[in-house]
Design a protein around this motif. Structure first.
Motif, short mmCIF file in Angstrom:
data_model
loop_
_atom_site.label_atom_id
_atom_site.label_comp_id
_atom_site.label_asym_id
_atom_site.label_seq_id
_atom_site.Cartn_x
_atom_site.Cartn_y
_atom_site.Cartn_z
N MET A 1 16.69 -0.45 -17.61
CA MET A 1 17.10 -0.76 -19.28
C MET A 1 18.44 -1.28 -19.23
N PRO A 2 18.57 -1.15 -20.46
CA PRO A 2 19.87 -2.15 -21.06
C PRO A 2 21.06 -1.10 -20.74
N GLY A 3 22.10 -1.14 -20.44
CA GLY A 3 23.67 -0.44 -20.79
C GLY A 3 23.91 0.08 -21.63
N PRO A 4 24.84 0.25 -21.76
CA PRO A 4 25.28 0.83 -22.98
C PRO A 4 26.19 -0.77 -23.91
N PRO A 5 25.92 -0.29 -25.75
CA PRO A 5 26.88 -1.17 -25.75
C PRO A 5 27.77 -2.04 -25.78
N PRO A 6 28.45 -3.69 -25.20
CA PRO A 6 29.41 -3.61 -25.25
C PRO A 6 30.63 -2.83 -26.37
N SER A 7 31.87 -2.42 -25.40
CA SER A 7 32.58 -1.90 -26.44
C SER A 7 33.99 -2.78 -27.00
#
Ligand code: ATP
Ligand code: MG
Length: 210
Positions: A1-7
């Motif tokens: 699963m892709p991680g959270p979008p880079p902040s």
């Protein structure tokens, strides 16, 4: 699963000043730049000894620091840094920015400066390196022309902020003359000035008996 979008990188405003005392012109400028440039935080940095100011009667650094803390306490995005005070000696903006970059390597720095200080910037120490450390935001100030003449176009933005014709010099003079500084500086700063008798003319007969 892709991680959270880079902040995105945090955006940190830097408001340097002597703050002798801090006044509503400083606070409005910082607040306006924070809103227009989507800053996450503005750190106020009271100077140690400002190299531009020859006058020797600048209020002690701890008082200028405390007044800045008092003035910014109610704004969750405003903080105060002691880097310039604790470094000692003369304050040069290049040293302030180098130190903040080392302390906050994850952040993009935005140095906020009034039109009067912006006009002097080419005389500052290590001016070429300044542009690599921070984006500069020059803000309007009554009585001073706002211009980026001679400054690198991509390193500096100009911003019109609500005009407050207030200066620390005028506030100090008013206190010395017995005139009010209410509403020119935050209430807590009025009280700090009066409690510690800052800017009052030296008493001829020693301190007044309470
Ligand atoms: P002094 O009269 O002692 O020089 P000051 O009012 O100019 O005090 P500083 O601490 O020298 O205050 O200024 C810190 C920064 O805030 C500078 O970049 C200055 O240009 C900016 N600034 C100060 N007053 C205003 C104002 N009324 N409007 C916009 N910017 C301001
Ligand atoms: Mg000034």
């Amino acid at each position: 699963m892709p991680g959270p979008p880079p902040s995105r990188r945090p955006r940190l405003g830097v408001m340097g000043g002597t703050f002798d005392p801090v006044h509503h012109g400083h606070l409005v400028a910082a607040s306006e730049v924070a809103a227009r440039f989507a800053l996450d935080e503005v750190v106020f940095v009271p100077t140690g000894r400002p190299w531009q100011k020859s006058r020797g009667d600048i209020a002690p650094a701890e008082h200028r620091y405390l007044m800045t803390v008092i003035a910014t306490a109610s704004n969750p995005r405003f903080t105060v840094s002691r880097v310039d005070i604790d470094r000692g000696g003369f304050t040069y903006t290049i040293d302030t920015l180098r130190e903040l970059r080392d302390l906050r390597p994850e952040a993009d720095l935005f140095f906020i400066t009034g039109a009067d200080a912006l006009a002097q910037i080419l005389q500052w120490k290590d001016v070429a390196e300044l542009w690599s450390l921070a984006h500069f935001v020059g803000v309007s100030r009554p009585g001073h022309a706002l211009s980026d003449d001679g400054l690198p176009m991509d390193g500096v933005s100009l911003l019109e902020v609500p005009a407050l014709s207030i200066s620390s010099t005028d506030c100090r003079r008013r206190v010395a003359d017995g005139l009010p500084v209410w509403y020119l500086v935050p209430d807590g700063v009025v009280q700090h000035i009066s409690k510690h008798r800052l800017y009052a003319p030296a008493a001829v007969d020693g301190p007044a008996v309470p």
